[in-house]
Design a protein around this motif. Structure first.
Motif, PDB file in Angstrom:
ATOM      1  N   LEU A 149       0.829  -1.346  -0.027  1.00 51.44           N
ATOM      2  CA  LEU A 149       0.073  -0.045   0.031  1.00 51.44           C
ATOM      3  C   LEU A 149       0.775   1.249  -0.118  1.00 51.44           C
ATOM      4  O   LEU A 149       0.365   2.165  -0.608  1.00 51.44           O
ATOM      5  N   PRO A 150       1.894   1.628   0.729  1.00 47.62           N
ATOM      6  CA  PRO A 150       2.708   2.758   0.517  1.00 47.62           C
ATOM      7  C   PRO A 150       3.196   3.087  -0.560  1.00 47.62           C
ATOM      8  O   PRO A 150       3.675   4.058  -1.057  1.00 47.62           O
ATOM      9  N   TRP A 151       3.112   2.086  -1.725  1.00 48.75           N
ATOM     10  CA  TRP A 151       3.590   2.258  -3.331  1.00 48.75           C
ATOM     11  C   TRP A 151       5.074   2.959  -3.134  1.00 48.75           C
ATOM     12  O   TRP A 151       5.152   3.683  -3.959  1.00 48.75           O
ATOM     13  N   GLY A 152       6.190   2.195  -2.494  1.00 48.00           N
ATOM     14  CA  GLY A 152       7.140   2.564  -2.637  1.00 48.00           C
ATOM     15  C   GLY A 152       7.904   1.568  -3.410  1.00 48.00           C
ATOM     16  O   GLY A 152       7.325   0.776  -4.003  1.00 48.00           O
ATOM     17  N   GLN A 153       9.189   1.691  -3.589  1.00 42.69           N
ATOM     18  CA  GLN A 153      10.045   0.884  -4.651  1.00 42.69           C
ATOM     19  C   GLN A 153       9.749  -0.672  -4.071  1.00 42.69           C
ATOM     20  O   GLN A 153       9.490  -1.497  -4.891  1.00 42.69           O
ATOM     21  N   MET A 154      10.129  -0.787  -2.800  1.00 40.92           N
ATOM     22  CA  MET A 154      10.116  -2.372  -2.274  1.00 40.92           C
ATOM     23  C   MET A 154       8.588  -2.818  -2.228  1.00 40.92           C
ATOM     24  O   MET A 154       8.340  -4.083  -2.506  1.00 40.92           O
ATOM     25  N   SER A 155       7.695  -1.891  -1.944  1.00 42.42           N
ATOM     26  CA  SER A 155       6.156  -2.258  -2.323  1.00 42.42           C
ATOM     27  C   SER A 155       5.922  -2.897  -3.626  1.00 42.42           C
ATOM     28  O   SER A 155       5.299  -3.752  -3.757  1.00 42.42           O
ATOM     29  N   PHE A 156       6.390  -2.003  -4.916  1.00 39.36           N
ATOM     30  CA  PHE A 156       5.903  -2.297  -6.065  1.00 39.36           C
ATOM     31  C   PHE A 156       6.762  -3.587  -6.549  1.00 39.36           C
ATOM     32  O   PHE A 156       5.801  -4.419  -7.057  1.00 39.36           O
ATOM     33  N   TRP A 157       7.916  -3.564  -6.289  1.00 40.58           N
ATOM     34  CA  TRP A 157       8.527  -4.744  -6.567  1.00 40.58           C
ATOM     35  C   TRP A 157       8.401  -6.114  -5.885  1.00 40.58           C
ATOM     36  O   TRP A 157       8.524  -7.114  -6.546  1.00 40.58           O
ATOM     37  N   GLY A 158       7.992  -5.841  -4.709  1.00 38.80           N
ATOM     38  CA  GLY A 158       7.710  -6.995  -3.849  1.00 38.80           C
ATOM     39  C   GLY A 158       6.520  -7.637  -4.444  1.00 38.80           C
ATOM     40  O   GLY A 158       6.473  -8.913  -4.699  1.00 38.80           O
ATOM     41  N   ALA A 159       5.425  -6.989  -4.824  1.00 38.60           N
ATOM     42  CA  ALA A 159       4.524  -7.227  -5.140  1.00 38.60           C
ATOM     43  C   ALA A 159       4.432  -8.134  -6.487  1.00 38.60           C
ATOM     44  O   ALA A 159       3.781  -9.175  -7.027  1.00 38.60           O
ATOM     45  N   THR A 160       5.478  -7.403  -7.406  1.00 36.95           N
ATOM     46  CA  THR A 160       5.696  -8.017  -8.729  1.00 36.95           C
ATOM     47  C   THR A 160       6.219  -9.405  -8.568  1.00 36.95           C
ATOM     48  O   THR A 160       6.069 -10.245  -9.071  1.00 36.95           O
TER      49      THR A 160
END
Length: 433
Positions: A149-160
């Motif tokens: 949810l914070p939509w940081g780099q680790m958020s985005f790439w972790g979801a990917t």
């Protein structure tokens, strides 16, 4: 224990009126005041109460944060920063929620370790244990979606990376991934899905927790000896005896929690998550939150093909299998003795297992290369070997220590030493008979 007659007596006319129509005060009294618990419970049994408090903290802070969060990839990162800067006490709510997830997992891992050490999964408490594992799975799903949810780099790439695991399953993998993502890549539909599920799942956890507590009150609480309650002298009322222990342990736990909130709020997070998500810039090292690292290490340990199962699918199966094996733990342990206190060999292998799990967590934070991969493979082998080989065999060949005849005997023996144990054994109805 669960069949004892209720001792609740309304003291007022209003109390009698309510009790005859909705006996909620009676339920609270019977569950948290007069409920009999083994008299030898130690501080390892306080994590259930701590987890209840942490669940309430997470739900309350999450509900308030959801009022200010915007589930839109264009402004999600900025909305989190706005919460931190412009919302009254927003920084406190955000740090309580983020660190609360970590402390939630600290408590649940200790709770599971206590259950394994004292054999709380054995009959007749199999359903109680299974419900606990279901709660763990729901917690993992909730935490993963919340991290996005914070939509940081680790958020985005972790979801990917995490959603990409499903593509390892032939045929059904890609449709499942697209259903989760709401498309072919992590984007706005993904964020909306994860926000909705992250908000919903804690209430599902609450429902399973109610079933978990219900199952506990049906079968009764275990204790460090692993001996069942045989008489009223083996028990004490929940209040004040257990509540005092719970209150002290909870206070210490919350003090440490507060220390992290006020002095080390970002210690358990990742610096890259303070960089806005960028699909064109991959972080040097993608890692999940610390509480997922042991399972991440198991995933990456499978670097070889096994027949038709390639390394990618093998890693995903091993990762999910490391959780699934907990569901069948009550049937893998063949020993009739519950507590590790009376099982010297099991106690040794258990502590090696705990050290191995911590070591897997350390390996999960390291690059998947060189000696780290080899060590992860050895640790993964022991992880599954403990459940699938050591537990079944150990129960057949291990010679346990003598069990006390009752909880009261064990308590008296601990207070009086070996002489007291002999006297208690002589006075026990079982030995006289």
């Amino acid at each position: 224990m669960s069949s004892d007659h209720s001792t609740y007596q309304p003291t007022s006319g209003l109390g009698k009126w309510v009790d005859s129509r909705l006996p909620l005060p009676r339920l609270v009294h019977d569950s948290f005041v007069s409920y009999p618990v083994p008299r030898n419970l130690n501080y390892a049994y306080t994590f259930g109460g701590i987890l209840m408090v942490m669940l309430v903290v997470q739900i309350l802070t999450g509900v308030v944060l959801a009022m200010h969060y915007a589930a839109d990839t264009a402004i999600a990162f900025q909305s989190v920063e706005k919460i931190m800067r412009d919302v009254n006490s927003g920084w406190l709510l955000r740090y309580m929620h983020a660190n609360g997830a970590s402390f939630f997992f600290v408590a649940v891992y200790l709770h599971i370790a206590r259950g394994m050490y004292y054999g709380s999964y054995k009959a007749p408490r199999e359903i109680l244990w299974i419900l606990g594992v279901v709660i763990l799975l729901l917690m993992m799903a909730t935490a993963f979606m919340g991290y996005v949810l914070p939509w940081g780099q680790m958020s985005f790439w972790g979801a990917t990376v995490i959603t990409g695991f499903f593509t390892a399953f032939p045929g059904i993998g890609e449709p499942i991934q697209q259903l989760l993502l709401g498309g072919f890549a992590v984007d706005n539909p993904t964020l909306n899905r994860f926000f909705s599920l992250h908000y919903l799942l804690p209430f599902m956890i609450t429902g399973v927790v109610i079933l978990h507590v219900w199952a506990l009150h049906v079968t009764g609480q275990t204790n460090p000896t692993g001996v069942e309650v045989k008489s009223k002298t083996d028990t004490v009322p929940f209040t004040p005896y257990a509540t005092v222990k719970d209150a002290l342990a909870m206070s210490i736990f919350l003090i440490v929690f507060a220390y992290f909130i006020f002095f080390m709020p970002n210690y358990l997070g990742h610096a890259d998550n303070y960089i806005p998500a960028d699909a064109l810039k991959t972080p040097a090292h993608i890692v999940p939150e610390w509480y997922f690292l042991p399972f991440y290490a198991i995933l990456r340990a499978i670097t070889f093909d096994v027949g038709p199962i390639d390394s990618k699918l093998g890693g995903v199966l091993a990762m999910f299998g490391s959780i699934a094996v907990l569901f069948v733990l009550p049937w893998l342990d063949t020993s009739k003795v519950r507590s590790a206190v009376y099982r010297p060999w099991y106690k040794l292998f258990f502590w090696i297992f705990v050290a191995n799990a911590i070591f897997l967590g350390w390996l999960g934070a390291k690059p998947a290369e060189g000696v780290y991969t080899a060590l992860a493979q050895i640790s993964t082998l022991y992880y599954f070997g403990f459940f699938l080989v050591i537990l079944p065999v150990l129960g057949l060949v291990e010679t346990p220590k003598r069990l006390p005849n009752s909880i009261t005997e064990a308590v008296l023996a601990k207070k009086a030493g070996n002489g007291g144990a002999a006297a208690a054994a002589a006075a026990s109805p079982e030995t006289r008979g």
